[in-house]
Design a protein around this motif. Structure first.
Motif, PDB file in Angstrom:
ATOM      1  N   GLU A   6       0.839  -1.198   0.000  1.00 41.40           N
ATOM      2  CA  GLU A   6       0.000   0.000   0.000  1.00 41.40           C
ATOM      3  C   GLU A   6       0.879   1.256   0.000  1.00 41.40           C
ATOM      4  N   TRP A  36     -10.207  -2.995   0.497  1.00 39.10           N
ATOM      5  CA  TRP A  36      -9.545  -2.020   1.354  1.00 39.10           C
ATOM      6  C   TRP A  36     -10.207  -2.077   2.722  1.00 39.10           C
ATOM      7  N   ARG A  38      -9.652  -0.823   7.062  1.00 41.53           N
ATOM      8  CA  ARG A  38      -8.950   0.134   7.915  1.00 41.53           C
ATOM      9  C   ARG A  38      -9.104  -0.253   9.369  1.00 41.53           C
ATOM     10  N   ARG A  45     -10.680  -4.055  12.889  1.00 42.91           N
ATOM     11  CA  ARG A  45     -10.487  -3.802  11.474  1.00 42.91           C
ATOM     12  C   ARG A  45     -11.830  -3.892  10.762  1.00 42.91           C
ATOM     13  N   VAL A  93      -5.105   3.122   9.952  1.00 37.70           N
ATOM     14  CA  VAL A  93      -4.192   2.436   9.040  1.00 37.70           C
ATOM     15  C   VAL A  93      -5.055   1.711   8.014  1.00 37.70           C
ATOM     16  N   TYR A  94      -4.736   1.929   6.763  1.00 32.45           N
ATOM     17  CA  TYR A  94      -5.498   1.327   5.666  1.00 32.45           C
ATOM     18  C   TYR A  94      -4.704   0.164   5.073  1.00 32.45           C
ATOM     19  N   TYR A  95      -5.393  -0.947   4.915  1.00 37.99           N
ATOM     20  CA  TYR A  95      -4.794  -2.161   4.382  1.00 37.99           C
ATOM     21  C   TYR A  95      -5.528  -2.595   3.120  1.00 37.99           C
ATOM     22  N   TRP A 113      -2.585 -10.091   3.057  1.00 34.21           N
ATOM     23  CA  TRP A 113      -2.673  -8.687   3.434  1.00 34.21           C
ATOM     24  C   TRP A 113      -1.369  -7.935   3.209  1.00 34.21           C
ATOM     25  N   GLY A 116      -0.008  -2.079   5.257  1.00 35.52           N
ATOM     26  CA  GLY A 116      -0.804  -0.921   5.650  1.00 35.52           C
ATOM     27  C   GLY A 116      -0.119   0.406   5.401  1.00 35.52           C
ATOM     28  N   GLN A 118      -0.676   4.620   6.726  1.00 36.27           N
ATOM     29  CA  GLN A 118      -1.377   5.454   7.686  1.00 36.27           C
ATOM     30  C   GLN A 118      -2.058   6.626   6.991  1.00 36.27           C
TER      31      GLN A 118
END
Length: 123
Positions: A6, A36, A38, A45, A93-95, A113, A116, A118
Protein backbone atom coordinates in the motif's frame (compact mmCIF):
# COMPACT_ATOMS: atom_id res chain seq x y z
CA UNK A 1 7.62 -13.48 -3.45
CA UNK A 2 3.98 -12.58 -2.99
CA UNK A 3 3.46 -8.99 -1.90
CA UNK A 4 0.75 -6.41 -1.57
CA UNK A 5 2.15 -2.95 -0.97
CA UNK A 6 0.00 0.00 0.00
CA UNK A 7 1.05 3.58 -0.61
CA UNK A 8 -0.41 7.05 -0.75
CA UNK A 9 -1.27 7.59 2.86
CA UNK A 10 -0.38 10.74 4.75
CA UNK A 11 -1.63 13.70 6.72
CA UNK A 12 -4.47 15.75 5.26
CA UNK A 13 -6.90 18.34 6.54
CA UNK A 14 -10.62 17.76 6.87
CA UNK A 15 -12.22 17.94 3.46
CA UNK A 16 -9.05 16.97 1.66
CA UNK A 17 -8.34 14.04 -0.63
CA UNK A 18 -5.90 11.18 -0.90
CA UNK A 19 -5.49 8.34 -3.34
CA UNK A 20 -4.25 5.06 -1.99
CA UNK A 21 -2.61 2.46 -4.19
CA UNK A 22 -2.30 -1.27 -3.65
CA UNK A 23 0.35 -2.79 -5.86
CA UNK A 24 0.75 -6.51 -6.20
CA UNK A 25 3.88 -8.44 -7.01
CA UNK A 26 4.49 -12.14 -7.36
CA UNK A 27 0.97 -12.86 -8.58
CA UNK A 28 -1.63 -11.59 -11.00
CA UNK A 29 -4.07 -9.28 -9.30
CA UNK A 30 -6.79 -9.85 -11.89
CA UNK A 31 -7.60 -13.30 -10.48
CA UNK A 32 -8.65 -11.87 -7.14
CA UNK A 33 -11.17 -9.66 -5.48
CA UNK A 34 -9.39 -6.89 -3.63
CA UNK A 35 -10.54 -5.11 -0.53
CA UNK A 36 -9.55 -2.02 1.35
CA UNK A 37 -9.86 -2.20 5.11
CA UNK A 38 -8.95 0.13 7.91
CA UNK A 39 -8.17 -0.08 11.57
CA UNK A 40 -8.19 2.81 13.98
CA UNK A 41 -6.52 2.61 17.40
CA UNK A 42 -8.62 0.56 19.79
CA UNK A 43 -11.05 -0.50 17.11
CA UNK A 44 -11.57 -3.62 15.07
CA UNK A 45 -10.49 -3.80 11.47
CA UNK A 46 -13.38 -2.92 9.19
CA UNK A 47 -14.16 -3.18 5.52
CA UNK A 48 -14.06 0.09 3.61
CA UNK A 49 -14.54 -0.98 0.00
CA UNK A 50 -14.09 -4.09 -2.08
CA UNK A 51 -13.98 -4.79 -5.80
CA UNK A 52 -14.47 -7.95 -7.80
CA UNK A 53 -11.70 -9.46 -9.89
CA UNK A 54 -12.99 -7.94 -13.11
CA UNK A 55 -13.92 -4.66 -11.52
CA UNK A 56 -17.59 -4.93 -12.42
CA UNK A 57 -18.85 -5.13 -8.85
CA UNK A 58 -18.00 -3.02 -5.87
CA UNK A 59 -19.26 -2.43 -2.39
CA UNK A 60 -18.71 0.29 0.15
CA UNK A 61 -19.16 0.81 3.83
CA UNK A 62 -22.04 3.17 4.54
CA UNK A 63 -19.65 5.59 6.20
CA UNK A 64 -17.70 6.16 2.97
CA UNK A 65 -20.38 5.93 0.29
CA UNK A 66 -20.33 8.95 -1.98
CA UNK A 67 -16.86 9.96 -0.78
CA UNK A 68 -14.58 7.02 -1.63
CA UNK A 69 -14.16 5.27 -4.97
CA UNK A 70 -12.42 1.97 -5.53
CA UNK A 71 -10.98 1.07 -8.93
CA UNK A 72 -8.49 -1.29 -10.41
CA UNK A 73 -6.04 -1.35 -13.28
CA UNK A 74 -5.26 -5.00 -13.86
CA UNK A 75 -2.70 -4.14 -16.51
CA UNK A 76 -0.75 -2.30 -13.81
CA UNK A 77 -1.52 -4.95 -11.20
CA UNK A 78 -2.81 -2.18 -8.95
CA UNK A 79 -6.00 -1.28 -7.11
CA UNK A 80 -6.78 2.26 -6.01
CA UNK A 81 -8.90 3.92 -3.38
CA UNK A 82 -9.74 7.54 -4.11
CA UNK A 83 -10.77 9.23 -0.87
CA UNK A 84 -12.48 12.61 -1.03
CA UNK A 85 -14.10 14.82 1.60
CA UNK A 86 -12.02 13.19 4.28
CA UNK A 87 -13.13 13.42 7.89
CA UNK A 88 -11.21 12.98 11.15
CA UNK A 89 -13.07 9.69 11.70
CA UNK A 90 -11.39 8.33 8.56
CA UNK A 91 -8.08 8.37 10.42
CA UNK A 92 -6.72 4.81 10.50
CA UNK A 93 -4.19 2.44 9.04
CA UNK A 94 -5.50 1.33 5.67
CA UNK A 95 -4.79 -2.16 4.38
CA UNK A 96 -5.46 -3.89 1.12
CA UNK A 97 -6.04 -7.61 0.89
CA UNK A 98 -6.99 -10.23 -1.66
CA UNK A 99 -9.69 -12.85 -1.78
CA UNK A 100 -10.64 -15.73 -4.05
CA UNK A 101 -14.28 -14.73 -3.75
CA UNK A 102 -16.24 -11.50 -3.98
CA UNK A 103 -19.00 -11.73 -1.45
CA UNK A 104 -18.78 -9.56 1.61
CA UNK A 105 -16.31 -6.82 2.40
CA UNK A 106 -15.21 -8.35 5.67
CA UNK A 107 -11.69 -9.26 6.82
CA UNK A 108 -12.65 -12.92 7.30
CA UNK A 109 -13.01 -13.46 3.55
CA UNK A 110 -9.54 -12.07 2.75
CA UNK A 111 -6.44 -14.16 3.16
CA UNK A 112 -3.41 -12.14 2.11
CA UNK A 113 -2.67 -8.69 3.43
CA UNK A 114 -0.37 -5.78 2.88
CA UNK A 115 1.44 -3.97 5.67
CA UNK A 116 -0.80 -0.92 5.65
CA UNK A 117 -0.48 2.81 5.14
CA UNK A 118 -1.38 5.45 7.69
CA UNK A 119 -4.04 8.01 6.89
CA UNK A 120 -4.45 10.90 9.31
CA UNK A 121 -7.13 13.55 8.88
CA UNK A 122 -6.73 16.64 11.02
CA UNK A 123 -9.67 18.71 12.14
Amino acid sequence: QLQLVESGGGLVQTGGSLRLSCAASGFKLNYYAIGWFRQAPGKEREGVSCISSGGGSTNYADSVKGRFTISRDNAKNTVYLQMNSLKPEDTAVYYCARSNIFRRCVPFDYDYWGQGTQVTVSS
